[in-house]
Design an enzyme around this catalytic site. Structure first.
Site, PDB file in Angstrom:
ATOM      1  N   HIS A 141       0.829  -1.215   0.000  1.00  0.00           N
ATOM      2  CA  HIS A 141       0.000   0.000   0.000  1.00  0.00           C
ATOM      3  C   HIS A 141       0.865   1.267   0.000  1.00  0.00           C
ATOM      4  O   HIS A 141       0.536   2.268   0.638  1.00  0.00           O
ATOM      5  CB  HIS A 141      -0.940   0.022   1.210  1.00  0.00           C
ATOM      6  CG  HIS A 141      -1.959  -1.073   1.207  1.00  0.00           C
ATOM      7  ND1 HIS A 141      -3.146  -0.989   0.519  1.00  0.00           N
ATOM      8  CD2 HIS A 141      -1.952  -2.298   1.804  1.00  0.00           C
ATOM      9  CE1 HIS A 141      -3.839  -2.111   0.690  1.00  0.00           C
ATOM     10  NE2 HIS A 141      -3.131  -2.920   1.460  1.00  0.00           N
TER      11      HIS A 141
ATOM     12  N   TYR B  87       0.981  -4.832  11.355  1.00  0.00           N
ATOM     13  CA  TYR B  87       0.778  -3.431  10.979  1.00  0.00           C
ATOM     14  C   TYR B  87       1.397  -2.480  12.001  1.00  0.00           C
ATOM     15  O   TYR B  87       2.143  -1.563  11.644  1.00  0.00           O
ATOM     16  CB  TYR B  87      -0.715  -3.136  10.809  1.00  0.00           C
ATOM     17  CG  TYR B  87      -1.243  -3.481   9.441  1.00  0.00           C
ATOM     18  CD1 TYR B  87      -1.120  -4.787   8.946  1.00  0.00           C
ATOM     19  CD2 TYR B  87      -1.854  -2.539   8.635  1.00  0.00           C
ATOM     20  CE1 TYR B  87      -1.593  -5.123   7.690  1.00  0.00           C
ATOM     21  CE2 TYR B  87      -2.329  -2.871   7.368  1.00  0.00           C
ATOM     22  CZ  TYR B  87      -2.200  -4.158   6.911  1.00  0.00           C
ATOM     23  OH  TYR B  87      -2.669  -4.475   5.665  1.00  0.00           O
TER      24      TYR B  87
ATOM     25  N   ASN C  29     -10.111  -3.078   2.167  1.00  0.00           N
ATOM     26  CA  ASN C  29      -9.856  -2.928   0.738  1.00  0.00           C
ATOM     27  C   ASN C  29     -11.154  -2.611   0.009  1.00  0.00           C
ATOM     28  O   ASN C  29     -12.227  -2.549   0.617  1.00  0.00           O
ATOM     29  CB  ASN C  29      -9.248  -4.212   0.155  1.00  0.00           C
ATOM     30  CG  ASN C  29      -7.802  -4.416   0.548  1.00  0.00           C
ATOM     31  OD1 ASN C  29      -7.034  -3.468   0.658  1.00  0.00           O
ATOM     32  ND2 ASN C  29      -7.416  -5.660   0.769  1.00  0.00           N
TER      33      ASN C  29
END
EC number: 1.11.1.6
Length: 498
Positions: free
Chosen positions: A53, A335, A125
């Protein structure tokens, strides 16, 4: 307020144009600390780009809860009439920071809600499913979509090799190769939380949920030819579109609905409801309206507010928790860890990431730590000096399924319809119309035409025949012959022996 240039320490600068030099030969003096500061700062003005991303943009706005879902969750932001500030970032998945916005790729749809109970991050998404169902495969999947190690070129053989060796990818690849693989803009695409999450109400009742954000602008896509042309003319097409729309007062909106599954249904459902490669049929669990998200403010500085924005599925608030989804479990770690590495240990103290509520954390020190409660603040817990303490009543019992051994075992067993191809087949035959199926065949054939290993191409055709026999035959008929067969995935000579 003065308008003269200063150093980073606030001292006035004598010249923006000329460095200090010594003697007639113009040798630069090391004592020109402003020159040194400018060059040193310039060398360090980037942070590592996101591994995934990397290319994206975003904007600020609000979410307003317009419907009553309090029977499912006690989360403050989802109570009727509550308005919550937020930041949304859109992105492409596989491309690097400078890649064109209109390459065929899933699009990220990440939201940071600045709630009255702390930040809640929903990282999803523009598709309701993903390529894999277990986080242990994620590094391998991403590497297969990136670049060859020797030539540093993207490679269709590498992509299709991974996809066909992982049949669970079929549902997501069908989405990707269809019309929705090329949204016309971020404003004209839907967003999904994709994972299954848990909601807990004020009475402690638990429910499984999936998030659906439907664009109020109308869903719109590009053809492959349009996307290719735009990629060559304006690599930042989607970033520009969002910024200019908001700047003109055309504030984009999305309506949030959720699917809600009773907690007990999960163990006996016909397929694993925590499988990220599957959707829940709306005939089983209809959409329940929640509220509307509107974006109405562009970032003042892209680097400070978008590039340094950090979204993590580990950022929950009371009334919302995780599920046994194995991909979600992996992302909860990865993350937040990526942000500590990429932006810094104290990334949550940056204004764009800082909660809009008071924080009483025992996190200590680290690079760029600047916040503190008082000089006498205790640095450990428990303590006898008035430091913050955990409050079970405020947090609530959101430990969720971790203590439910039966559910964990049930989620790991094979449900009757846990087939890798069944939902991709349904998408092709029951969702797409004839024209969309024609485009799907064309898109697949165009992509697979760059697969140059004969055995791999045969495996690709078997992959699509497993999705649907007619689809597999049509793709085979549309493929041109392989011009120059390759015999390896790397396609590069082995290093010479010494």
């Amino acid at each position: 307020m003065t308008n003269h240039t200063t150093t980073n320490s606030g001292a006035p600068v004598g010249s923006d144009q000329h460095s200090q030099s010594v003697g007639a030969d113009g040798a630069i003096a090391l004592t020109d600390h402003y020159l040194v500061e400018k060059l040193a700062q310039f060398n360090r003005e980037r942070v590592p780009e996101r591994v995934v991303h990397a290319k994206g943009g975003g904007a600020f706005g609000t979410f307003t809860t317009t419907n009553d879902v309090s029977m499912y969750t006690r989360a403050a932001l989802f109570q009727p009439g509550v308005e919550t500030e937020l930041l949304t970032r859109f992105s492409s998945v596989a491309g690097e920071l400078g890649s064109p916005d209109t390459w065929r790729d899933p699009r990220g749809f990440a939201i940071k809600f600045y709630t009255s109970e702390g930040n809640y991050d929903l990282v999803g998404n523009n598709t309701p499913v993903f390529f894999i169902k277990d986080g242990i495969k994620f590094p391998d999947f991403i590497r297969s979509q990136k670049r060859l190690p020797g030539s540093h070129l993207r490679d269709h053989n590498m992509q299709w090799d991974f996809w066909t060796l992982q049949p669970e990818s079929a549902h997501q690849v069908t989405w990707l190769m269809g019309d929705r693989g090329l949204p016309s803009s971020w404003r004209h695409m839907d967003g999904f939380g994709s994972h299954t999450y848990q909601w807990i109400n004020a009475e402690g009742e638990r429910f499984w949920v999936k998030y659906h954000f439907r664009t109020a602008q109308g869903h719109d896509t590009l053809t492959q030819a349009q996307a290719d042309q735009i990629a060559g003319e304006d690599a930042d097409f989607h970033i520009r579109d969002l910024h200019e729309a908001i700047d003109a007062g055309n504030f984009p909106s999305w309506d949030l609905s959720v699917q809600v599954m009773p907690y007990a249904d999960a163990a006996e459902y016909r397929f694993n409801p925590f499988d990220l490669t599957k959707v829940w049929p709306k005939s089983d669990y209809p959409l329940i309206p929640v509220g509307r998200m509107t974006l109405d403010r562009n970032p003042g500085n892209y680097f400070a507010e978008i590039e340094q924005a950090t979204f993590a599925p580990s950022n929950f608030v009371p009334g919302i928790a995780a599920s046994p989804d194995k991909m979600l479990q992996a992302r909860i770690f990865s993350y937040a860890d990526a942000h500590r590495y990429r932006v810094g240990t104290n990334h949550a103290e940056l204004p764009v990431n800082r909660p809009h509520t008071e924080t009483n954390s025992y996190s200590k020190d680290g690079a760029m730590r600047h916040g503190y409660r008082s000089p006498e603040q205790p640095v450990y817990a428990p303590n006898s000096f008035g430091g913050p303490h955990a409050d079970a009543a405020a947090h609530g019992d959101d430990r969720g399924w971790q203590n439910d051994g039966e559910l964990i075992r049930a989620a790991a067993t094979l449900h009757p319809e846990d087939d890798d191809f069944v939902q991709a087949r349904t998408l092709v035959n029951e969702v797409l119309d004839d024209a969309a199926r024609d485009r799907l065949v064309s898109n697949i054939a165009g992509h697979v035409s760059k697969v140059t290993i004969p055995e791999l191409r045969e495996r690709v055709l078997l992959y699509w025949s497993n999705v649907d026999v007619v689809l597999g035959r049509r793709v085979a008929e549309a493929l041109p012959p392989i011009a120059e067969p390759r015999t390896s995935l790397v396609g590069e000579p082995a290093p010479a022996s010494r």
